[in-house]
Each structure stands twice: as structure tokens, then as C-alpha cells.
Write a protein that holds these residues in place. Structure first.
Motif, PDB file in Angstrom:
ATOM      1  N   VAL A 219       3.243 -50.973  75.606  1.00 42.61           N
ATOM      2  CA  VAL A 219       2.445 -51.869  76.434  1.00 42.61           C
ATOM      3  C   VAL A 219       2.055 -51.134  77.704  1.00 42.61           C
ATOM      4  CG1 VAL A 219       3.361 -54.046  75.557  1.00 42.61           C
ATOM      5  CG2 VAL A 219       4.549 -52.887  77.423  1.00 42.61           C
ATOM      6  N   SER A 220       0.971 -51.604  78.320  1.00 42.00           N
ATOM      7  CA  SER A 220       0.394 -50.840  79.423  1.00 42.00           C
ATOM      8  C   SER A 220      -0.193 -51.751  80.489  1.00 42.00           C
ATOM      9  CB  SER A 220      -0.695 -49.907  78.872  1.00 42.00           C
ATOM     10  OG  SER A 220      -1.477 -49.345  79.894  1.00 42.00           O
ATOM     11  N   MET A 221      -0.432 -51.157  81.637  1.00 43.10           N
ATOM     12  CA  MET A 221      -1.106 -51.865  82.720  1.00 43.10           C
ATOM     13  C   MET A 221      -2.582 -52.072  82.425  1.00 43.10           C
ATOM     14  SD  MET A 221       0.724 -50.352  86.171  1.00 43.10           S
ATOM     15  CE  MET A 221       0.682 -48.624  85.679  1.00 43.10           C
ATOM     16  N   ASP A 222      -3.079 -51.503  81.313  1.00 44.47           N
ATOM     17  CA  ASP A 222      -4.470 -51.780  80.912  1.00 44.47           C
ATOM     18  C   ASP A 222      -4.602 -53.113  80.173  1.00 44.47           C
ATOM     19  OD1 ASP A 222      -3.474 -51.330  78.364  1.00 44.47           O
ATOM     20  OD2 ASP A 222      -4.573 -49.469  78.025  1.00 44.47           O
ATOM     21  N   GLY A 223      -3.493 -53.853  80.042  1.00 45.46           N
ATOM     22  CA  GLY A 223      -3.543 -55.182  79.431  1.00 45.46           C
ATOM     23  C   GLY A 223      -3.497 -55.177  77.925  1.00 45.46           C
ATOM     24  N   THR A 224      -3.119 -54.047  77.306  1.00 43.01           N
ATOM     25  CA  THR A 224      -3.058 -53.982  75.845  1.00 43.01           C
ATOM     26  C   THR A 224      -1.673 -53.600  75.362  1.00 43.01           C
ATOM     27  OG1 THR A 224      -3.664 -51.622  75.686  1.00 43.01           O
ATOM     28  CG2 THR A 224      -5.458 -53.239  75.780  1.00 43.01           C
ATOM     29  N   ALA A 225      -1.379 -54.034  74.140  1.00 38.55           N
ATOM     30  CA  ALA A 225      -0.222 -53.553  73.384  1.00 38.55           C
ATOM     31  C   ALA A 225      -0.775 -52.736  72.223  1.00 38.55           C
ATOM     32  CB  ALA A 225       0.610 -54.724  72.867  1.00 38.55           C
ATOM     33  N   ARG A 226      -0.140 -51.608  71.932  1.00 44.18           N
ATOM     34  CA  ARG A 226      -0.614 -50.740  70.854  1.00 44.18           C
ATOM     35  C   ARG A 226       0.518 -50.429  69.888  1.00 44.18           C
ATOM     36  NH1 ARG A 226      -5.492 -47.156  72.005  1.00 44.18           N
ATOM     37  NH2 ARG A 226      -6.508 -48.134  73.786  1.00 44.18           N
ATOM     38  N   LEU A 227       0.151 -50.386  68.602  1.00 47.42           N
ATOM     39  CA  LEU A 227       1.076 -49.977  67.561  1.00 47.42           C
ATOM     40  C   LEU A 227       0.685 -48.580  67.112  1.00 47.42           C
ATOM     41  CD1 LEU A 227       1.213 -53.299  65.517  1.00 47.42           C
ATOM     42  CD2 LEU A 227       3.094 -52.311  66.819  1.00 47.42           C
ATOM     43  N   TRP A 228       1.668 -47.681  67.093  1.00 45.46           N
ATOM     44  CA  TRP A 228       1.420 -46.281  66.774  1.00 45.46           C
ATOM     45  C   TRP A 228       2.131 -45.896  65.486  1.00 45.46           C
ATOM     46  CZ3 TRP A 228      -1.731 -43.806  70.349  1.00 45.46           C
ATOM     47  CH2 TRP A 228      -1.835 -44.402  71.608  1.00 45.46           C
TER      48      TRP A 228
ATOM     49  N   ILE B  85       6.709 -32.770  69.837  1.00 49.04           N
ATOM     50  CA  ILE B  85       6.049 -32.711  68.533  1.00 49.04           C
ATOM     51  C   ILE B  85       4.787 -33.562  68.461  1.00 49.04           C
ATOM     52  CG2 ILE B  85       8.146 -32.126  67.275  1.00 49.04           C
ATOM     53  CD1 ILE B  85       8.460 -35.038  66.515  1.00 49.04           C
ATOM     54  N   CYS B  86       4.611 -34.478  69.431  1.00 50.00           N
ATOM     55  CA  CYS B  86       3.446 -35.361  69.359  1.00 50.00           C
ATOM     56  C   CYS B  86       3.185 -36.007  70.712  1.00 50.00           C
ATOM     57  CB  CYS B  86       3.670 -36.435  68.302  1.00 50.00           C
ATOM     58  SG  CYS B  86       2.259 -37.511  68.032  1.00 50.00           S
ATOM     59  N   MET B  87       1.925 -36.099  71.113  1.00 45.49           N
ATOM     60  CA  MET B  87       1.507 -36.862  72.292  1.00 45.49           C
ATOM     61  C   MET B  87       0.635 -38.022  71.810  1.00 45.49           C
ATOM     62  SD  MET B  87       2.834 -35.428  75.032  1.00 45.49           S
ATOM     63  CE  MET B  87       1.882 -36.216  76.335  1.00 45.49           C
ATOM     64  N   LEU B  88       0.952 -39.230  72.242  1.00 50.78           N
ATOM     65  CA  LEU B  88       0.192 -40.420  71.854  1.00 50.78           C
ATOM     66  C   LEU B  88      -0.728 -40.809  73.014  1.00 50.78           C
ATOM     67  CD1 LEU B  88       3.098 -42.485  70.224  1.00 50.78           C
ATOM     68  CD2 LEU B  88       1.558 -40.833  69.136  1.00 50.78           C
ATOM     69  N   ARG B  89      -2.020 -40.670  72.796  1.00 50.85           N
ATOM     70  CA  ARG B  89      -3.000 -40.931  73.844  1.00 50.85           C
ATOM     71  C   ARG B  89      -3.929 -42.065  73.424  1.00 50.85           C
ATOM     72  NH1 ARG B  89      -2.530 -36.245  76.917  1.00 50.85           N
ATOM     73  NH2 ARG B  89      -1.783 -34.406  75.761  1.00 50.85           N
ATOM     74  N   GLY B  90      -4.308 -42.880  74.383  1.00 48.86           N
ATOM     75  CA  GLY B  90      -5.210 -43.988  74.090  1.00 48.86           C
ATOM     76  C   GLY B  90      -5.200 -45.070  75.152  1.00 48.86           C
ATOM     77  N   HIS B  91      -4.051 -45.304  75.783  1.00 51.39           N
ATOM     78  CA  HIS B  91      -3.997 -46.304  76.855  1.00 51.39           C
ATOM     79  C   HIS B  91      -4.867 -45.858  78.024  1.00 51.39           C
ATOM     80  CE1 HIS B  91      -1.114 -49.245  75.392  1.00 51.39           C
ATOM     81  NE2 HIS B  91      -0.301 -48.275  74.988  1.00 51.39           N
ATOM     82  N   LYS B  92      -5.529 -46.812  78.663  1.00 45.95           N
ATOM     83  CA  LYS B  92      -6.439 -46.529  79.773  1.00 45.95           C
ATOM     84  C   LYS B  92      -5.740 -46.597  81.127  1.00 45.95           C
ATOM     85  CE  LYS B  92      -9.682 -46.327  76.697  1.00 45.95           C
ATOM     86  NZ  LYS B  92     -10.166 -45.001  76.240  1.00 45.95           N
ATOM     87  N   ALA B  93      -4.470 -46.957  81.132  1.00 46.07           N
ATOM     88  CA  ALA B  93      -3.692 -47.015  82.376  1.00 46.07           C
ATOM     89  C   ALA B  93      -2.239 -46.704  82.032  1.00 46.07           C
ATOM     90  CB  ALA B  93      -3.826 -48.390  83.030  1.00 46.07           C
ATOM     91  N   GLY B  94      -1.367 -46.772  83.024  1.00 43.98           N
ATOM     92  CA  GLY B  94       0.026 -46.387  82.842  1.00 43.98           C
ATOM     93  C   GLY B  94       0.733 -47.174  81.753  1.00 43.98           C
ATOM     94  N   VAL B  95       1.555 -46.478  80.960  1.00 47.67           N
ATOM     95  CA  VAL B  95       2.371 -47.130  79.934  1.00 47.67           C
ATOM     96  C   VAL B  95       3.669 -47.578  80.597  1.00 47.67           C
ATOM     97  CG1 VAL B  95       3.477 -46.892  77.690  1.00 47.67           C
ATOM     98  CG2 VAL B  95       1.374 -45.635  78.170  1.00 47.67           C
ATOM     99  N   THR B  96       3.933 -48.862  80.559  1.00 46.25           N
ATOM    100  CA  THR B  96       5.071 -49.430  81.279  1.00 46.25           C
ATOM    101  C   THR B  96       6.333 -49.534  80.430  1.00 46.25           C
ATOM    102  OG1 THR B  96       4.118 -51.585  80.730  1.00 46.25           O
ATOM    103  CG2 THR B  96       3.709 -50.729  82.949  1.00 46.25           C
ATOM    104  N   ASP B  97       6.174 -49.659  79.099  1.00 48.68           N
ATOM    105  CA  ASP B  97       7.345 -49.810  78.242  1.00 48.68           C
ATOM    106  C   ASP B  97       6.950 -49.523  76.798  1.00 48.68           C
ATOM    107  OD1 ASP B  97       9.988 -50.319  77.589  1.00 48.68           O
ATOM    108  OD2 ASP B  97       9.761 -52.493  77.548  1.00 48.68           O
ATOM    109  N   PHE B  98       7.942 -49.222  75.971  1.00 45.38           N
ATOM    110  CA  PHE B  98       7.707 -49.037  74.544  1.00 45.38           C
ATOM    111  C   PHE B  98       9.011 -49.288  73.812  1.00 45.38           C
ATOM    112  CE2 PHE B  98       9.645 -45.030  75.514  1.00 45.38           C
ATOM    113  CZ  PHE B  98      10.260 -44.623  74.330  1.00 45.38           C
TER     114      PHE B  98
END
Length: 485
Positions: free
Chosen positions: A231-240, A206-219
Motif C-alpha cells: 500500500v502507498s501514499m498514492d492511494g493504491t494497493a498493489r498485488l505483485w 534479486i528484484c525491484m518492484l516499481r509502479g507506485h507513484k508515491a512512498g510505499v508505507t507497508d507491505f
């Protein structure tokens, strides 16, 4: 004062799923109104003792109406009925006893209003800490309700409900929404997350969440399922924002390190924790996107996994060098204090940690389930209030290089035994009865063509999700599953 109203608000959210289950809009309205009232009251100067008395009595009322979270892991609270005999009068004394429908009795120590000072030594001290279990043979009557099925029969599967292949690379994690039978989310090293709907058929993305610049390691899902933290290997945490499918906030790691794991504080979802490739464990504020003062600590290597106890006071972190560190968290201030280090196997990464307060319905046995790259799934007993561990037993799986995860089965069945489930590098999903001394494997699912990295049950155990290193997610359907056990 702000910490106290946050405590009550978090308690409201915990009971939210059981309040007017057929009218979710009413539950949201109620929580918002409670938030407004508590904010207004927190602004005025009130007697601290009266404030604590109020929180104590309100927790008792919520417990008598909806049941105590201490009696439930995962969503099984709705399957239990109990009566409460109380001597709560003007003295403010707490419950004498709680008797469940299957015959078990719980006794609470008497507390006068003068003892509340000890109860609230910390602003977020849970009132449920004083509940203690008294095992009773009367629980045998409850087991007759399930028709004499064994644990292996209970965890038999009819086959695959659906197969998802929307990700182009390894799926690092899969999780069902809280108290939700049909919504499941996945994260992938292709840099995306997906949210899928399983019921009613056909199952769809139903939905794809796109925005991380590298692999998503956990959520992780928030308690109300309206927010996902990744959280991602791009060094960011994102709230969706789940309903909108959009990114609400981007938070960069202060050291520029890759982030490998994340976790909401279970009592206060405005607080979350991340673990980085530079060995930092950081407590963050969701509203501000900033770290708490004193909320950072360092371990010996990359932080691969995190787990809270049910109260949110004890935090465990597993690193790449085979150690588990325990911390105590002051929920009022976000301060993190390192307390213990337990070495599982020197040099072998810890890849998953899961905590459970109860093993079965007869006795409290706080435990930690741990995956380590030594071809074993380890079960530890939690032996102290600062998170010390003692190895209880281990179970054979294949794990040497991949980040394999495991979990406790969410429901505590009337049947004898208690089950855990784990992925494995031999492309199988394993079920173990952790109460058996020998032949503990009660089932094994075959179907993946790559190492199985993560597994997760939905709230009533009717569906199991597993994901693998080739990007495949399989939804398994339990045989003859009809609601809560």
C-alpha cells in the motif's frame, strides 16, 4: 458452501510448508487438486451436517499428521514432536490428550457429533478453540537441552551479515518471507519495494518492484510467498507476482485517501485489510479487487497499523490519536464489527501492533505488543474474545515522532523467558525479556546512523533484519545459531 471449501483450502495452505518439504512442486500440485475437488463438491447440494462433520474429521487428521497451528508461532512447529491418543471412533469424538516431547500435556474436551453445531456457530470457527493447556514441571527437562544459556546469551550477535542500500529514501518496513531463512523484502518511501536473497552468499537484490507513484508505507507476504501486497501514499494497493516481479492488480482506495497499512487474513489469504489516512478500515477481496459488503469501518484518525489474532477472527487497528480499536471479522462474509476502543495515550500515534497467542511453552497468555509515540514499548494482555486489552507492562525506548515497529521473537525457546525486539529513534535495536520485572533489556544492537523503523527475524532466528530512516537495511547474524531451538 464456497466459504466452507475456502476454509479447508486455507487450512491446506497453512500445513503446506510441512508437507513433503523437499518437494515443493508436489505440495503445489496437492493444493491445486484439493482446490479443484472442493470447488466441484461445493457446487452440489449436500447435507450441511455431513459437510461440517467432514471438515471436523479432516482437521483432526491434518492435526495428527502435521501438528496443530495452535502449538506454533512463526515456524517453530517443526522443532516439536508429539504423540496423540485418540478415541475417535464412529461417534466422531475428538482427542483425549496430546503429549509433547518435553512433558507438557494438552487436554481436549470430549465432543459428540451433536456438539458440532456449537463448534461451527460461524462457518470459519476453528476446531482448535477447544484445546487448553495444562502446565507441568516436566518441561524442565526440555530446558536442559539448551545447555543452560541465558536469554541474553541466546540473543547475542556476531555482527553484520550484510548491509543493503538499494533504496534512496527511508525504508518503512522489512519482512522475511514465511518459513524462509533467506528471502527478505523491503518497502521504501522512494516508491519501490525490493526482494533480497541472503543465502547462499553473496547476498543480492534479486528484484525491484516499481509502479507506485508515491512512498510505499507497508507491505505483507502471502502465506505461500508467491504474492506481495503493498500500500502507498498514492492511494493504491498493489498485488505483485513475486516470481515474475510484476504487478498483478492495482486497487484504488474508494475515498482517494492515502493507505498506510495492510494485512492478509491469516486463515484465508484471498481476503486482506487496509487502513487509510481518513480513518477507514476496509476488508477487500484479492480475487475481485473489491471491498466486502459490510467490510468497512471508521476510527478516530489515520490508521497506522493493523494486526490479526492467530484465528483471524479478531482485528486490531491503531490510529494517530493514540487509540486501538478492536473488531470482529466474519470470514465467511467479510463483515467487520467494531467491538472495543482502548486509549493508550491520548494524542500520541500508535505505530505498530503485533499479536501473539503464546508467551512461553508452559502457559497460554494471548498478548499484544504495541509501539506508541510516548518513549515506551507496551505489552497488553488480551482479556476477552472481542479483543479487550489490559496493560501488562512497558519497556523504555526512544520514540516521539517516527513510525517505529516491533515484533515478538518467532520461536518459543526452551529457555526461561520470552523476548521481543523493537526499533528506536536513538538508532539502536532493543531486545526485551517480557517476563522479567526489572532489567528487562537483554541486548542492544548498535550500527545504524538514523532512527531504526522496523525489525524482523527469519523463521529460525538465525538472521535479524533492521531498517532505518536513511534507507539502510542491516542483516544481523546470531552467534552460534544452528537451526531451530
Amino acid at each position: 458452501m464456497a466459504a466452507l471449501w475456502q476454509q479447508v483450502l486455507a487450512l491446506d495452505a497453512k500445513y503446506n510448508a510441512y508437507r513433503a518439504p523437499n518437494h515443493p512442486q508436489f505440495r503445489t500440485l496437492y493444493i491445486r487438486r484439493r482446490s479443484q475437488l472442493l470447488r466441484e463438491n461445493a457446487k452440489s447440494e449436500r447435507d450441511q451436517t455431513a459437510r461440517r462433520d467432514y471438515l471436523h474429521m479432516r482437521a483432526q487428521l491434518l492435526t495428527s499428521r502435521y501438528g496443530s497451528p495452535a502449538f506454533s508461532d512463526g515456524g517453530s512447529i517443526r522443532s516439536r514432536s508429539f504423540s496423540i491418543r485418540s478415541n475417535c471412533k464412529t461417534t466422531g469424538e475428538s482427542f483425549d490428550s496430546i503429549t509433547l516431547s518435553d512433558g507438557r500435556k494438552y487436554h481436549r474436551r470430549h465432543m459428540s457429533s451433536g456438539s458440532l453445531k456449537h463448534l461451527y456457530e460461524g462457518p470459519m470457527k476453528r476446531v482448535f478453540d477447544s484445546i487448553e493447556v495444562v502446565p507441568t514441571s516436566a518441561a524442565e527437562a526440555s530446558r536442559a537441552m539448551v545447555g543452560g544459556k541465558s536469554l541474553s546469551e541466546n540473543y547475542a550477535f556476531t555482527g553484520m551479515h550484510h548491509i543493503f542500500d538499494q533504496h534512496s529514501a527511508s525504508v518503512s518496513s522489512v519482512k522475511f518471507a514465511h518459513d524462509d531463512k533467506s528471502r527478505v523484502a523491503c518497502s521504501s518511501v522512494d516508491g519501490t519495494l525490493s526482494i533480497c536473497q541472503l543465502v547462499p552468499p553473496p547476498a543480492t537484490v534479486i528484484c525491484m518492484l516499481r509502479g507506485h507513484k508515491a512512498g510505499v508505507t507497508d507491505f505483507v507476504w502471502s502465506l505461500s510467498n508467491d504474492v506481495i501486497l503493498s500500500v502507498s501514499m498514492d492511494g493504491t494497493a498493489r498485488l505483485w507476482n513475486v516470481s515474475a516481479g510484476s504487478c498483478m492488480r492495482i486497487m484504488e482506495d474508494g475515498t482517494g485517501a492515502e493507505l498506510h497499512c495492510c494485512l492478509f487474513q491469516p486463515i484465508n489469504n484471498n481476503m486482506f485489510v487496509t487502513g487509510s489516512s481518513r480513518g477507514h478500515v476496509q476488508v477487500m477481496n484479492m480475487s475481485t479487487g473489491k471491498g466486502y459488503k459490510g467490510g468497512s469501518s471508521k476510527v478516530t484518525g489515520r490508521v497506522h497499523c493493523l494486526a490479526f489474532d492467530s484465528s483471524g477472527r479478531i482485528l486490531w487497528a491503531g490510529d494517530e490519536r493514540g487509540s486501538i480499536f478492536s473488531f470482529t471479522l466474519d470470514v465467511a462474509t467479510g463483515k467487520l464489527t467494531k467491538t472495543r476502543r482502548i486509549t493508550v495515550c491520548e494524542g500520541q500515534p500508535i505505530t505498530s501492533i503485533s499479536a501473539r497467542a503464546w508467551i512461553n511453552r508452559e502457559a497460554r497468555d494471548p498478548s499484544l505488543l504495541v509501539n506508541c509515540c510516548l518513549n515506551s514499548l507496551c505489552l497488553f494482555r488480551i482479556i476477552s474474545n472481542d479483543g479487550a486489552l489490559q496493560l501488562k507492562k512497558s519497556f523504555p525506548i526512544k520514540q516521539r515522532t517516527h513510525h517505529i515497529k516491533s515484533t515478538f521473537c518467532p520461536l518459543m525457546s526452551f529457555r526461561q523467558g520470552a523476548c521481543v525486539v523493537s526499533g528506536s529513534e536513538d538508532m539502536c535495536v532493543y531486545f526485551f525479556d517480557i517476563t522479567k520485572e526489572s532489567k528487562s533489556c537483554v541486548n542492544k544492537l548498535l550500527g545504524h546512523s538514523a532512527p531504526v523503523l522496523d525489525v524482523c527475524f527469519n523463521c529460525d532466528e538465525s538472521l535479524l533484519a533492521s531498517c532505518d530512516a536513511q534507507g539502510l537495511v542491516i542483516i544481523w547474524k546470531r552467534e552460534g545459531k544452528q537451526g531451530i531451538l
